[in-house]
Scaffold this motif. Sequence first.
Motif, PDB file in Angstrom:
ATOM      1  N   GLU A 167       0.832  -1.209   0.000  1.00  0.00           N
ATOM      2  CA  GLU A 167       0.000   0.000   0.000  1.00  0.00           C
ATOM      3  C   GLU A 167       0.864   1.256   0.000  1.00  0.00           C
ATOM      4  O   GLU A 167       0.634   2.187  -0.785  1.00  0.00           O
ATOM      5  N   LEU A 168       1.884   1.278   0.866  1.00  0.00           N
ATOM      6  CA  LEU A 168       2.745   2.457   0.957  1.00  0.00           C
ATOM      7  C   LEU A 168       3.550   2.670  -0.319  1.00  0.00           C
ATOM      8  O   LEU A 168       3.892   3.803  -0.670  1.00  0.00           O
ATOM      9  N   ALA A 169       3.859   1.579  -1.023  1.00  0.00           N
ATOM     10  CA  ALA A 169       4.602   1.669  -2.283  1.00  0.00           C
ATOM     11  C   ALA A 169       3.710   2.061  -3.454  1.00  0.00           C
ATOM     12  O   ALA A 169       4.187   2.179  -4.584  1.00  0.00           O
ATOM     13  N   GLY A 170       2.422   2.254  -3.199  1.00  0.00           N
ATOM     14  CA  GLY A 170       1.506   2.676  -4.247  1.00  0.00           C
ATOM     15  C   GLY A 170       1.023   1.564  -5.147  1.00  0.00           C
ATOM     16  O   GLY A 170       0.567   1.829  -6.266  1.00  0.00           O
ATOM     17  N   LEU A 171       1.091   0.330  -4.660  1.00  0.00           N
ATOM     18  CA  LEU A 171       0.668  -0.811  -5.462  1.00  0.00           C
ATOM     19  C   LEU A 171      -0.765  -1.214  -5.114  1.00  0.00           C
ATOM     20  O   LEU A 171      -1.144  -1.222  -3.940  1.00  0.00           O
ATOM     21  N   ARG A 172      -1.519  -1.564  -6.134  1.00  0.00           N
ATOM     22  CA  ARG A 172      -2.867  -2.087  -5.920  1.00  0.00           C
ATOM     23  C   ARG A 172      -2.788  -3.604  -5.948  1.00  0.00           C
ATOM     24  O   ARG A 172      -2.513  -4.202  -6.990  1.00  0.00           O
ATOM     25  N   VAL A 173      -3.022  -4.234  -4.813  1.00  0.00           N
ATOM     26  CA  VAL A 173      -2.906  -5.688  -4.703  1.00  0.00           C
ATOM     27  C   VAL A 173      -4.119  -6.358  -5.337  1.00  0.00           C
ATOM     28  O   VAL A 173      -5.257  -6.069  -4.979  1.00  0.00           O
ATOM     29  N   ASP A 174      -3.842  -7.233  -6.286  1.00  0.00           N
ATOM     30  CA  ASP A 174      -4.920  -7.973  -6.943  1.00  0.00           C
ATOM     31  C   ASP A 174      -5.315  -9.214  -6.164  1.00  0.00           C
ATOM     32  O   ASP A 174      -6.471  -9.624  -6.184  1.00  0.00           O
ATOM     33  N   SER A 175      -4.330  -9.824  -5.492  1.00  0.00           N
ATOM     34  CA  SER A 175      -4.613 -11.068  -4.783  1.00  0.00           C
ATOM     35  C   SER A 175      -3.620 -11.262  -3.645  1.00  0.00           C
ATOM     36  O   SER A 175      -2.426 -10.979  -3.805  1.00  0.00           O
ATOM     37  N   VAL A 176      -4.119 -11.711  -2.516  1.00  0.00           N
ATOM     38  CA  VAL A 176      -3.273 -12.119  -1.388  1.00  0.00           C
ATOM     39  C   VAL A 176      -3.041 -13.612  -1.519  1.00  0.00           C
ATOM     40  O   VAL A 176      -3.999 -14.383  -1.635  1.00  0.00           O
ATOM     41  N   ASP A 177      -1.770 -14.006  -1.529  1.00  0.00           N
ATOM     42  CA  ASP A 177      -1.411 -15.391  -1.832  1.00  0.00           C
ATOM     43  C   ASP A 177      -0.593 -15.975  -0.681  1.00  0.00           C
ATOM     44  O   ASP A 177       0.527 -15.538  -0.424  1.00  0.00           O
ATOM     45  N   GLU A 178      -1.156 -16.949   0.001  1.00  0.00           N
ATOM     46  CA  GLU A 178      -0.486 -17.586   1.138  1.00  0.00           C
ATOM     47  C   GLU A 178       0.860 -18.174   0.737  1.00  0.00           C
ATOM     48  O   GLU A 178       1.781 -18.266   1.566  1.00  0.00           O
ATOM     49  N   ARG A 179       1.009 -18.547  -0.525  1.00  0.00           N
ATOM     50  CA  ARG A 179       2.269 -19.150  -0.973  1.00  0.00           C
ATOM     51  C   ARG A 179       3.427 -18.164  -0.933  1.00  0.00           C
ATOM     52  O   ARG A 179       4.593 -18.577  -0.978  1.00  0.00           O
ATOM     53  N   LEU A 180       3.148 -16.867  -0.838  1.00  0.00           N
ATOM     54  CA  LEU A 180       4.200 -15.854  -0.753  1.00  0.00           C
ATOM     55  C   LEU A 180       4.641 -15.593   0.687  1.00  0.00           C
ATOM     56  O   LEU A 180       5.475 -14.712   0.922  1.00  0.00           O
ATOM     57  N   SER A 181       4.124 -16.357   1.635  1.00  0.00           N
ATOM     58  CA  SER A 181       4.553 -16.224   3.027  1.00  0.00           C
ATOM     59  C   SER A 181       6.041 -16.546   3.162  1.00  0.00           C
ATOM     60  O   SER A 181       6.619 -17.255   2.340  1.00  0.00           O
ATOM     61  N   GLU A 182       6.634 -16.027   4.214  1.00  0.00           N
ATOM     62  CA  GLU A 182       8.049 -16.296   4.472  1.00  0.00           C
ATOM     63  C   GLU A 182       8.265 -17.767   4.820  1.00  0.00           C
ATOM     64  O   GLU A 182       7.330 -18.498   5.181  1.00  0.00           O
ATOM     65  N   TRP A 183       9.491 -18.213   4.676  1.00  0.00           N
ATOM     66  CA  TRP A 183       9.925 -19.542   5.115  1.00  0.00           C
ATOM     67  C   TRP A 183       9.404 -19.764   6.532  1.00  0.00           C
ATOM     68  O   TRP A 183       9.525 -18.896   7.406  1.00  0.00           O
ATOM     69  N   ASP A 184       8.797 -20.900   6.779  1.00  0.00           N
ATOM     70  CA  ASP A 184       8.353 -21.246   8.135  1.00  0.00           C
ATOM     71  C   ASP A 184       9.559 -21.793   8.891  1.00  0.00           C
ATOM     72  O   ASP A 184      10.037 -22.892   8.604  1.00  0.00           O
ATOM     73  N   TYR A 185      10.039 -21.017   9.867  1.00  0.00           N
ATOM     74  CA  TYR A 185      11.265 -21.379  10.578  1.00  0.00           C
ATOM     75  C   TYR A 185      11.046 -22.364  11.721  1.00  0.00           C
ATOM     76  O   TYR A 185      12.010 -22.781  12.370  1.00  0.00           O
ATOM     77  N   GLY A 186       9.799 -22.726  11.980  1.00  0.00           N
ATOM     78  CA  GLY A 186       9.537 -23.707  13.030  1.00  0.00           C
ATOM     79  C   GLY A 186      10.063 -23.242  14.371  1.00  0.00           C
ATOM     80  O   GLY A 186       9.742 -22.140  14.838  1.00  0.00           O
ATOM     81  N   ASP A 187      10.892 -24.069  14.996  1.00  0.00           N
ATOM     82  CA  ASP A 187      11.419 -23.750  16.324  1.00  0.00           C
ATOM     83  C   ASP A 187      12.368 -22.557  16.307  1.00  0.00           C
ATOM     84  O   ASP A 187      12.708 -22.015  17.364  1.00  0.00           O
ATOM     85  N   GLY A 188      12.799 -22.137  15.112  1.00  0.00           N
ATOM     86  CA  GLY A 188      13.681 -20.977  15.007  1.00  0.00           C
ATOM     87  C   GLY A 188      12.950 -19.655  14.967  1.00  0.00           C
ATOM     88  O   GLY A 188      13.592 -18.592  14.973  1.00  0.00           O
ATOM     89  N   GLU A 189      11.633 -19.684  14.953  1.00  0.00           N
ATOM     90  CA  GLU A 189      10.843 -18.461  14.885  1.00  0.00           C
ATOM     91  C   GLU A 189      11.170 -17.536  16.060  1.00  0.00           C
ATOM     92  O   GLU A 189      11.180 -17.946  17.225  1.00  0.00           O
ATOM     93  N   GLY A 190      11.429 -16.278  15.738  1.00  0.00           N
ATOM     94  CA  GLY A 190      11.699 -15.280  16.763  1.00  0.00           C
ATOM     95  C   GLY A 190      13.089 -15.332  17.356  1.00  0.00           C
ATOM     96  O   GLY A 190      13.395 -14.599  18.297  1.00  0.00           O
ATOM     97  N   ARG A 191      13.952 -16.185  16.800  1.00  0.00           N
ATOM     98  CA  ARG A 191      15.310 -16.322  17.316  1.00  0.00           C
ATOM     99  C   ARG A 191      16.321 -15.859  16.274  1.00  0.00           C
ATOM    100  O   ARG A 191      16.091 -15.966  15.068  1.00  0.00           O
ATOM    101  N   THR A 192      17.448 -15.355  16.722  1.00  0.00           N
ATOM    102  CA  THR A 192      18.523 -14.967  15.819  1.00  0.00           C
ATOM    103  C   THR A 192      19.357 -16.188  15.463  1.00  0.00           C
ATOM    104  O   THR A 192      19.276 -17.237  16.127  1.00  0.00           O
ATOM    105  N   THR A 193      20.180 -16.061  14.441  1.00  0.00           N
ATOM    106  CA  THR A 193      21.053 -17.176  14.063  1.00  0.00           C
ATOM    107  C   THR A 193      21.976 -17.584  15.211  1.00  0.00           C
ATOM    108  O   THR A 193      22.113 -18.784  15.497  1.00  0.00           O
TER     109      THR A 193
END
Length: 204
Positions: free
Chosen positions: A75-101
């Motif tokens: 929205e801030l970039a001025g783009l009109r989104v045609d479709s929200v696609d779950e496949r574009l979600s980020e890598w699911d990090y599982g137990d690494g979620e919220g943790r640094t390397t």
Amino acid sequence: MSPETDPYGRVLLLRHGETEWSRTGKHTGRTDIPLTGAGRAAAHSVRDALALVRHAEPPARVLCSPRTRARDTAELAGLRVDSVDERLSEWDYGDGEGRTTPEIREDLPGWTVWDGPWPGGETADDVCARADAVLAGIRPLLDDGDVVLVGHGHFSRVLTARWIGLPASGGVHFRMDPAGVTVLGHERGVPRLDHVNQRPTGSA
């Protein structure tokens, strides 16, 4: 193959702007973290970076991850989104979620997202299959113009790798900063990288 076989459009990958977790290096997959003030400013400024690399006509299609940080960036970039696609979600990090390397490496020495392991999350093969499905779905749209995919850092890097035939782990070779833009094109039927990690004006 002749140049006439190349589609008119290209694939533009836009990573969401900065969040508090991306700023501090925490892996952010399924968690819905908002943009920081700096992230919102960069998302607005990325209009200029997009204008430099896209065709003059409006995109044929704009697809977006369902995460708030991606939708707000679009929205801030001025783009009109045609479709929200779950496949574009980020890598699911599982137990690494919220943790640094470094934090993950306390339990899994030498760990990287590219090499795993990925307890509780997606494997590289899982993410590769998802990226391939996205690319297969948008290729027919490129004859009508540019296709913009608004999403996340690691997944966008996997998309870039898969575009040129590298395994998912090949994403390690491409940088994708917050509010960065990468452009995937063609040359005489051969997939090509036209731009990598274009940044908003004034970004470091």
